[in-house]
Scaffold this motif. Structure first.
Motif, mmCIF file in Angstrom:
data_model
loop_
_atom_site.group_PDB
_atom_site.id
_atom_site.type_symbol
_atom_site.label_atom_id
_atom_site.label_comp_id
_atom_site.label_asym_id
_atom_site.label_seq_id
_atom_site.Cartn_x
_atom_site.Cartn_y
_atom_site.Cartn_z
ATOM 1 N N TYR A 47 0.841 -1.210 0.000
ATOM 2 C CA TYR A 47 0.000 0.000 0.000
ATOM 3 C C TYR A 47 0.879 1.264 0.000
ATOM 4 C CZ TYR A 47 -3.949 2.872 1.850
ATOM 5 O OH TYR A 47 -4.924 3.797 2.069
ATOM 6 N N MET A 48 1.842 1.320 0.914
ATOM 7 C CA MET A 48 2.667 2.517 1.024
ATOM 8 C C MET A 48 3.684 2.604 -0.111
ATOM 9 S SD MET A 48 1.258 4.048 3.482
ATOM 10 C CE MET A 48 2.350 5.449 3.685
ATOM 11 N N GLY A 49 4.127 1.436 -0.616
ATOM 12 C CA GLY A 49 5.048 1.438 -1.767
ATOM 13 C C GLY A 49 4.375 2.048 -2.983
ATOM 14 N N ALA A 50 3.096 1.744 -3.151
ATOM 15 C CA ALA A 50 2.355 2.281 -4.298
ATOM 16 C C ALA A 50 2.335 3.807 -4.256
ATOM 17 C CB ALA A 50 0.935 1.732 -4.294
ATOM 18 N N LEU A 51 2.339 4.335 -3.032
ATOM 19 C CA LEU A 51 2.279 5.789 -2.874
ATOM 20 C C LEU A 51 3.508 6.488 -3.469
ATOM 21 C CD1 LEU A 51 0.449 7.840 -1.446
ATOM 22 C CD2 LEU A 51 1.926 7.623 0.542
ATOM 23 N N LEU A 52 4.669 5.870 -3.267
ATOM 24 C CA LEU A 52 5.906 6.465 -3.810
ATOM 25 C C LEU A 52 5.789 6.617 -5.317
ATOM 26 C CD1 LEU A 52 8.898 4.544 -2.188
ATOM 27 C CD2 LEU A 52 7.978 6.781 -1.634
ATOM 28 N N GLU A 53 5.227 5.575 -5.935
ATOM 29 C CA GLU A 53 5.160 5.582 -7.399
ATOM 30 C C GLU A 53 4.004 6.430 -7.892
ATOM 31 O OE1 GLU A 53 5.151 1.269 -7.378
ATOM 32 O OE2 GLU A 53 6.952 1.387 -8.625
ATOM 33 N N ARG A 54 2.932 6.468 -7.118
ATOM 34 C CA ARG A 54 1.765 7.258 -7.520
ATOM 35 C C ARG A 54 2.151 8.708 -7.784
ATOM 36 N NH1 ARG A 54 -2.663 9.843 -3.807
ATOM 37 N NH2 ARG A 54 -0.739 11.000 -3.419
ATOM 38 N N ASP A 55 3.077 9.231 -6.983
ATOM 39 C CA ASP A 55 3.553 10.599 -7.158
ATOM 40 C C ASP A 55 4.082 10.870 -8.551
ATOM 41 O OD1 ASP A 55 3.031 11.542 -4.725
ATOM 42 O OD2 ASP A 55 5.109 11.585 -3.996
ATOM 43 N N TRP A 56 4.494 9.808 -9.247
ATOM 44 C CA TRP A 56 5.136 9.999 -10.554
ATOM 45 C C TRP A 56 4.184 9.786 -11.721
ATOM 46 C CZ3 TRP A 56 9.673 12.300 -11.341
ATOM 47 C CH2 TRP A 56 10.449 12.528 -10.200
ATOM 48 N N ILE A 57 2.930 9.442 -11.449
ATOM 49 C CA ILE A 57 1.993 9.201 -12.566
ATOM 50 C C ILE A 57 1.908 10.463 -13.439
ATOM 51 C CG2 ILE A 57 -0.428 8.804 -13.178
ATOM 52 C CD1 ILE A 57 -0.620 6.916 -10.781
ATOM 53 N N ALA A 58 1.713 11.596 -12.773
ATOM 54 C CA ALA A 58 1.535 12.836 -13.550
ATOM 55 C C ALA A 58 2.854 13.350 -14.116
ATOM 56 C CB ALA A 58 0.895 13.900 -12.666
ATOM 57 N N ARG A 59 3.959 12.780 -13.656
ATOM 58 C CA ARG A 59 5.262 13.292 -14.114
ATOM 59 C C ARG A 59 5.983 12.312 -15.033
ATOM 60 N NH1 ARG A 59 8.237 14.995 -8.765
ATOM 61 N NH2 ARG A 59 6.810 13.589 -7.712
ATOM 62 N N ALA A 60 5.295 11.226 -15.425
ATOM 63 C CA ALA A 60 5.946 10.234 -16.296
ATOM 64 C C ALA A 60 6.328 10.911 -17.619
ATOM 65 C CB ALA A 60 4.994 9.078 -16.539
ATOM 66 N N PRO A 61 7.478 10.521 -18.200
ATOM 67 C CA PRO A 61 7.964 11.278 -19.360
ATOM 68 C C PRO A 61 7.203 11.060 -20.665
ATOM 69 C CG PRO A 61 9.500 9.509 -18.777
ATOM 70 C CD PRO A 61 8.463 9.553 -17.709
ATOM 71 N N THR A 62 6.479 9.930 -20.810
ATOM 72 C CA THR A 62 5.702 9.728 -22.042
ATOM 73 C C THR A 62 4.349 9.141 -21.666
ATOM 74 O OG1 THR A 62 6.387 7.427 -22.368
ATOM 75 C CG2 THR A 62 7.807 9.108 -23.359
ATOM 76 N N LEU A 63 3.437 9.141 -22.639
ATOM 77 C CA LEU A 63 2.109 8.585 -22.389
ATOM 78 C C LEU A 63 2.207 7.089 -22.045
ATOM 79 C CD1 LEU A 63 -0.976 8.851 -22.396
ATOM 80 C CD2 LEU A 63 -0.926 8.374 -24.850
ATOM 81 N N GLU A 64 3.067 6.363 -22.785
ATOM 82 C CA GLU A 64 3.203 4.919 -22.537
ATOM 83 C C GLU A 64 3.686 4.665 -21.113
ATOM 84 O OE1 GLU A 64 4.182 6.395 -25.290
ATOM 85 O OE2 GLU A 64 2.834 5.421 -26.724
ATOM 86 N N ARG A 65 4.682 5.472 -20.681
ATOM 87 C CA ARG A 65 5.195 5.289 -19.315
ATOM 88 C C ARG A 65 4.104 5.628 -18.294
ATOM 89 N NH1 ARG A 65 9.242 2.217 -20.601
ATOM 90 N NH2 ARG A 65 11.206 3.237 -21.115
ATOM 91 N N ARG A 66 3.285 6.618 -18.632
ATOM 92 C CA ARG A 66 2.233 6.994 -17.685
ATOM 93 C C ARG A 66 1.217 5.851 -17.546
ATOM 94 N NH1 ARG A 66 -1.395 12.475 -17.348
ATOM 95 N NH2 ARG A 66 0.643 13.427 -17.148
ATOM 96 N N ILE A 67 0.873 5.241 -18.674
ATOM 97 C CA ILE A 67 -0.081 4.121 -18.621
ATOM 98 C C ILE A 67 0.523 2.979 -17.792
ATOM 99 C CG2 ILE A 67 -1.217 2.332 -20.017
ATOM 100 C CD1 ILE A 67 -1.386 4.499 -22.259
ATOM 101 N N ALA A 68 1.816 2.703 -18.055
ATOM 102 C CA ALA A 68 2.453 1.577 -17.357
ATOM 103 C C ALA A 68 2.530 1.824 -15.854
ATOM 104 C CB ALA A 68 3.847 1.330 -17.936
ATOM 105 N N ILE A 69 2.913 3.028 -15.448
ATOM 106 C CA ILE A 69 3.067 3.253 -14.002
ATOM 107 C C ILE A 69 1.698 3.324 -13.319
ATOM 108 C CG2 ILE A 69 3.388 5.779 -14.117
ATOM 109 C CD1 ILE A 69 5.318 5.441 -11.765
ATOM 110 N N THR A 70 0.694 3.827 -14.038
ATOM 111 C CA THR A 70 -0.660 3.839 -13.462
ATOM 112 C C THR A 70 -1.087 2.406 -13.185
ATOM 113 O OG1 THR A 70 -1.202 5.791 -14.749
ATOM 114 C CG2 THR A 70 -3.060 4.581 -13.846
#
Ligand SMILES: CC(C)(COP(=O)(O)OP(=O)(O)OC[C@H]1O[C@@H](n2cnc3c(N)ncnc32)[C@H](O)[C@@H]1OP(=O)(O)O)[C@@H](O)C(=O)NCCC(=O)NCCSC(=O)Cc1ccccc1
Length: 310
Positions: A47-70
């Motif tokens: 749960y808390m690990g997901a939070l670290l990555e969630r912060d980067w959804i809006a900052r992912a460098p490309t659309l594909e990376r954003r889909i993958a990290i989401t």
């Protein structure tokens, strides 16, 4: 079994012969507490690990990376969701688990108590911490607690896909500009010592004795760490990355990696909320729980008396 098991001796004979334990079965109190402790730490870490990555959804460098990290974040929260359900079946309500987490009364893996600094951190977290977590979770595939054992293959399968996602982020950075390669190296330098803590202290066999007899914990922490080092140090070196530990060396006679020992008491305290980002991350969770409380209240079952007067 299990309807017939009524004593600790019968219980041990049952699990030692490969039997599994279900939530409604008789079990020694110590076993119940240990299963809850294990699953709760695992669930909170997801749960808390997901939070670290969630912060980067809006900052992912490309659309594909954003889909993958989401989708990775959704997977990790999904793992936590499954694990919290297992705790409910053991008599530990989710509301209680979450309030203990938010009030700082419980713990999660020390790895997730640090802030992220760049997109390369996202690559390192997915590539290496998911790899470390697969090793810990595979060690539990034969655990005696049936519901945990049945959910772990799905979790491991998804973590394996996360490793590929992280590896691809790293591969892209390392084949990019000088600045991108530097970012990748800096992220590895930052997270490496925390990866060394990931599997916990090298616990003596006596400390794991009950967990081993109950077939709850699959492998000693140090064995898991050594497997991680054996698998990943060559990959890291192959990519031209440097590991920041001056004491890192391979000991031929024991076939083991030597590394700088952590202050394990400090690691335990970090896991209990004393890490550099613990409080900030818990505060985000607290606020989210507050903001969304109305949803839980709206969906809560209406007591029969109120229902009748509607
Ligand atoms: C191996 C161990 C972690 C620890 O073994 P045990 O037998 O339980 O403990 P042991 O006696 O050896 O230790 C003595 C004390 O030290 C504590 N401590 C130990 N290690 C740590 C630590 N690292 N950090 C902080 N504290 C630690 C330990 O609790 C104990 O404290 P106590 O004395 O009780 O106060 C075990 O719980 C396990 O395999 N769990 C299941 C798998 C699991 O939880 N996976 C989680 C990751 S999910 C994931 O990553 C997915 C993802 C990826 C990316 C992004 C998002 C999500």
């Amino acid at each position: 079994m299990a309807g017939t098991v009524r004593s600790e001796q019968e219980f041990i004979a049952h699990v030692q012969s490969g039997g599994v334990v279900e939530a409604g079965d008789w079990m020694p109190e110590g076993y119940r507490r240990a299963v809850i402790r294990f699953i709760e730490m695992h669930a909170n870490s997801e749960y808390m690990g997901a939070l670290l990555e969630r912060d980067w959804i809006a900052r992912a460098p490309t659309l594909e990376r954003r889909i993958a990290i989401t989708s990775k974040v959704q997977d990790e929260v999904g793992h936590a969701q499954h694990l919290y359900c297992l705790l409910e079946d053991l008599g530990r309500p989710r509301a209680e688990v979450l309030s203990d987490l938010l009030e700082g009364r419980s713990r999660y893996n020390s790895f997730f108590h640090y802030p992220t600094a760049s997109w390369a951190d996202v690559g390192i977290i997915a590539w290496l911490s998911d790899a470390a977590s697969i090793i810990a979770q595979k060690a539990l595939l034969q655990t005696s607690y049936g519901p945990y054992r049945r959910i772990l293959p799905k979790i491991c399968w998804e973590e394996a896909f996360h490793v590929v996602h992280g590896r691809e982020i790293m591969r892209t950075l390392l084949s990019g500009t000088r600045q991108q390669r530097d970012m990748a190296q800096e992220a590895l330098t930052r997270w490496w010592p925390r990866l060394i803590y990931f599997h916990g202290p090298p616990t003596p066999a006596e400390k794991d004795a009950d967990l081993t007899i109950w077939k709850l914990k699959g492998r000693p922490n140090e064995d898991m760490r050594q497997e991680f080092l054996r698998l990943y140090i060559p990959k890291i070196h192959k990519w031209g990355l440097q590991l920041p530990d001056p004491q890192l060396s391979f000991d031929e006679p024991s076939q083991r990696w030597r590394y700088t020992q952590a202050d394990w008491e400090q690691v335990r305290l970090i896991g209990r909320g004393q890490g550099p980002a613990s409080q900030a991350q818990l505060e985000i969770r607290r606020r989210a729980m507050e903001d969304n409380r109305w949803v839980a209240e709206t969906l809560a079952p209406v007591p029969p008396a109120q229902e009748a007067s509607r």
